[in-house]
Scaffold this active site. Structure first.
Site, PDB file in Angstrom:
ATOM      1  N   HIS A  39       9.478 -17.351  24.007  1.00  0.00           N
ATOM      2  CA  HIS A  39       8.408 -17.264  23.008  1.00  0.00           C
ATOM      3  C   HIS A  39       8.099 -18.654  22.464  1.00  0.00           C
ATOM      4  O   HIS A  39       8.941 -19.552  22.499  1.00  0.00           O
ATOM      5  CB  HIS A  39       8.736 -16.266  21.896  1.00  0.00           C
ATOM      6  CG  HIS A  39       9.801 -16.705  20.943  1.00  0.00           C
ATOM      7  ND1 HIS A  39      11.134 -16.400  21.115  1.00  0.00           N
ATOM      8  CD2 HIS A  39       9.731 -17.417  19.782  1.00  0.00           C
ATOM      9  CE1 HIS A  39      11.837 -16.899  20.109  1.00  0.00           C
ATOM     10  NE2 HIS A  39      11.013 -17.520  19.282  1.00  0.00           N
TER      11      HIS A  39
ATOM     12  N   HIS B   4       7.793 -20.526  19.796  1.00  0.00           N
ATOM     13  CA  HIS B   4       8.177 -21.196  18.561  1.00  0.00           C
ATOM     14  C   HIS B   4       8.793 -22.548  18.903  1.00  0.00           C
ATOM     15  O   HIS B   4       9.252 -22.778  20.018  1.00  0.00           O
ATOM     16  CB  HIS B   4       9.181 -20.353  17.771  1.00  0.00           C
ATOM     17  CG  HIS B   4       8.554 -19.232  17.010  1.00  0.00           C
ATOM     18  ND1 HIS B   4       9.264 -18.140  16.569  1.00  0.00           N
ATOM     19  CD2 HIS B   4       7.269 -19.036  16.594  1.00  0.00           C
ATOM     20  CE1 HIS B   4       8.453 -17.317  15.927  1.00  0.00           C
ATOM     21  NE2 HIS B   4       7.244 -17.837  15.932  1.00  0.00           N
TER      22      HIS B   4
ATOM     23  N   ASP C 117      11.553 -23.899  18.326  1.00  0.00           N
ATOM     24  CA  ASP C 117      12.945 -23.956  18.741  1.00  0.00           C
ATOM     25  C   ASP C 117      13.156 -23.450  20.172  1.00  0.00           C
ATOM     26  O   ASP C 117      14.290 -23.483  20.670  1.00  0.00           O
ATOM     27  CB  ASP C 117      13.853 -23.205  17.758  1.00  0.00           C
ATOM     28  CG  ASP C 117      13.374 -21.812  17.410  1.00  0.00           C
ATOM     29  OD1 ASP C 117      12.164 -21.552  17.484  1.00  0.00           O
ATOM     30  OD2 ASP C 117      14.212 -20.966  17.027  1.00  0.00           O
ATOM     31  N   HIS C 118      12.087 -23.025  20.843  1.00  0.00           N
ATOM     32  CA  HIS C 118      12.179 -22.614  22.245  1.00  0.00           C
ATOM     33  C   HIS C 118      11.100 -23.262  23.116  1.00  0.00           C
ATOM     34  O   HIS C 118      11.232 -23.285  24.336  1.00  0.00           O
ATOM     35  CB  HIS C 118      12.109 -21.092  22.362  1.00  0.00           C
ATOM     36  CG  HIS C 118      13.097 -20.412  21.466  1.00  0.00           C
ATOM     37  ND1 HIS C 118      14.456 -20.427  21.710  1.00  0.00           N
ATOM     38  CD2 HIS C 118      12.920 -19.743  20.291  1.00  0.00           C
ATOM     39  CE1 HIS C 118      15.077 -19.784  20.723  1.00  0.00           C
ATOM     40  NE2 HIS C 118      14.173 -19.377  19.860  1.00  0.00           N
TER      41      HIS C 118
ATOM     42  N   TYR D 294       3.383 -12.033   5.047  1.00  0.00           N
ATOM     43  CA  TYR D 294       3.098 -11.217   6.227  1.00  0.00           C
ATOM     44  C   TYR D 294       3.855  -9.901   6.107  1.00  0.00           C
ATOM     45  O   TYR D 294       5.053  -9.883   5.856  1.00  0.00           O
ATOM     46  CB  TYR D 294       3.502 -11.929   7.505  1.00  0.00           C
ATOM     47  CG  TYR D 294       3.170 -11.144   8.770  1.00  0.00           C
ATOM     48  CD1 TYR D 294       1.988 -11.373   9.457  1.00  0.00           C
ATOM     49  CD2 TYR D 294       4.036 -10.165   9.260  1.00  0.00           C
ATOM     50  CE1 TYR D 294       1.669 -10.663  10.605  1.00  0.00           C
ATOM     51  CE2 TYR D 294       3.727  -9.446  10.403  1.00  0.00           C
ATOM     52  CZ  TYR D 294       2.543  -9.691  11.071  1.00  0.00           C
ATOM     53  OH  TYR D 294       2.234  -8.971  12.202  1.00  0.00           O
TER      54      TYR D 294
ATOM     55  N   HIS E 235      18.795 -17.417  21.633  1.00  0.00           N
ATOM     56  CA  HIS E 235      19.888 -17.827  20.761  1.00  0.00           C
ATOM     57  C   HIS E 235      21.141 -17.165  21.335  1.00  0.00           C
ATOM     58  O   HIS E 235      21.301 -15.943  21.216  1.00  0.00           O
ATOM     59  CB  HIS E 235      19.650 -17.372  19.317  1.00  0.00           C
ATOM     60  CG  HIS E 235      18.470 -18.025  18.673  1.00  0.00           C
ATOM     61  ND1 HIS E 235      18.543 -19.239  18.018  1.00  0.00           N
ATOM     62  CD2 HIS E 235      17.171 -17.634  18.580  1.00  0.00           C
ATOM     63  CE1 HIS E 235      17.355 -19.569  17.549  1.00  0.00           C
ATOM     64  NE2 HIS E 235      16.502 -18.612  17.882  1.00  0.00           N
TER      65      HIS E 235
END
Length: 264
Positions: free
Chosen positions: A91, A93, A95-96, A203, A234
């Site tokens: 995905h 984000h 951090d990926h 949200y 993770h």
């Protein structure tokens, strides 16, 4: 002016994320997972290398700060960064996917993703449809091709990785499955996207019933995956779990989130 503010917000947010998640940049020795599948990420963020004589596939390049480490890990295993021909993603984000732009430049690799995942990467994470939009740090924009659909088989030489669309954590979430063999003993590896429901302040999942419905379908898809070995973006989230157990943990988290929203 807006671009300046977004850049400033990213600079502020990144140190905060780094402070809370020190293992995201902590080196670990690159190692074989099984067959031609290798771990080249950090202690807290996965990067998965799938190799062949015709070129390699890398899934996820977590954080710009980790690019040099990931490239060094690939070389330590005896492979060339320039032989990575495809980059895929779980995905989009930071951090990926935050290191994908730099890694693609260094390697010359093509980046492929779902339409939604490619859109978010092309925006550098600035996608208003993402539940974490406004809080997840931005990153360098990626020239990603959004041609991956549910069931798409991405091929490179003898490699065949199948995409399974898993929206929820982000709109473009994707799980990947493939076979890795040691001699005649083969296992199906499932690299399954983050499933847990996290959102920016303001949200509410309950305000998006169609999205919640798609999220629930994700749990069904993941539970039914071919899954001899589970790997997650993770590592600690999937450690010791089956795909079915991992899906159930995600389902419980979404139910908890919806229950919390109902009280507000």
């Amino acid at each position: 002016m807006r671009r300046t503010l977004l850049a400033l917000a990213t600079c502020i947010a990144l140190p905060a994320f780094a402070a809370d998640n020190g293992d995201w940049t902590t080196p670990v020795a690159p190692h074989k997972i099984y067959g031609n599948t290798y771990y080249v990420g950090t202690e807290g963020l996965s990067a998965i290398l799938v190799t062949s004589p015709q070129g390699h596939v890398l899934i996820d390049v977590p954080m710009a700060d980790n690019v040099a480490l990931i490239e060094a890990n690939i070389r330590k295993l005896g492979f060339r960064v320039e032989d990575v021909k495809l980059v895929l993603n779980s995905h989009a984000h930071f951090d990926h996917a935050g290191g994908i732009a730099q890694f693609a430049k260094d390697s010359g690799a093509t980046v492929r993703a779902t339409a939604a995942g490619a859109k978010e990467m092309q925006l550098g994470g600035d996608d208003a449809t993402d539940p974490q939009h406004g809080e997840a740090p931005l990153y360098a924009k990626v020239n990603a091709i959004g041609d991956v659909g549910d069931g798409t088989v991405v091929r490179l030489g003898p490699l065949a990785l199948t995409a399974h669309i898993t929206p929820g954590h982000t709109p473009g979430g994707t799980a990947w499955t493939w076979a890795s063999c040691e001699g005649t003993a083969c296992k199906t590896i499932a690299y399954v996207d983050s499933l847990f429901a996290f959102s920016a302040d303001g949200y509410r999942y309950s305000d998006h019933p169609s999205y919640v419905a798609e999220y629930r379908k994700t749990f069904e898809r993941v539970a039914a995956l071919p899954c001899d070995m589970l790997i997650t973006p993770h590592p600690s989230q999937g450690e010791g779990k089956t795909c079915a157990a991992y899906a159930e943990a995600g389902r419980q988290r979404l139910d908890e989130k919806l229950a919390e929203e109902a009280k507000r």
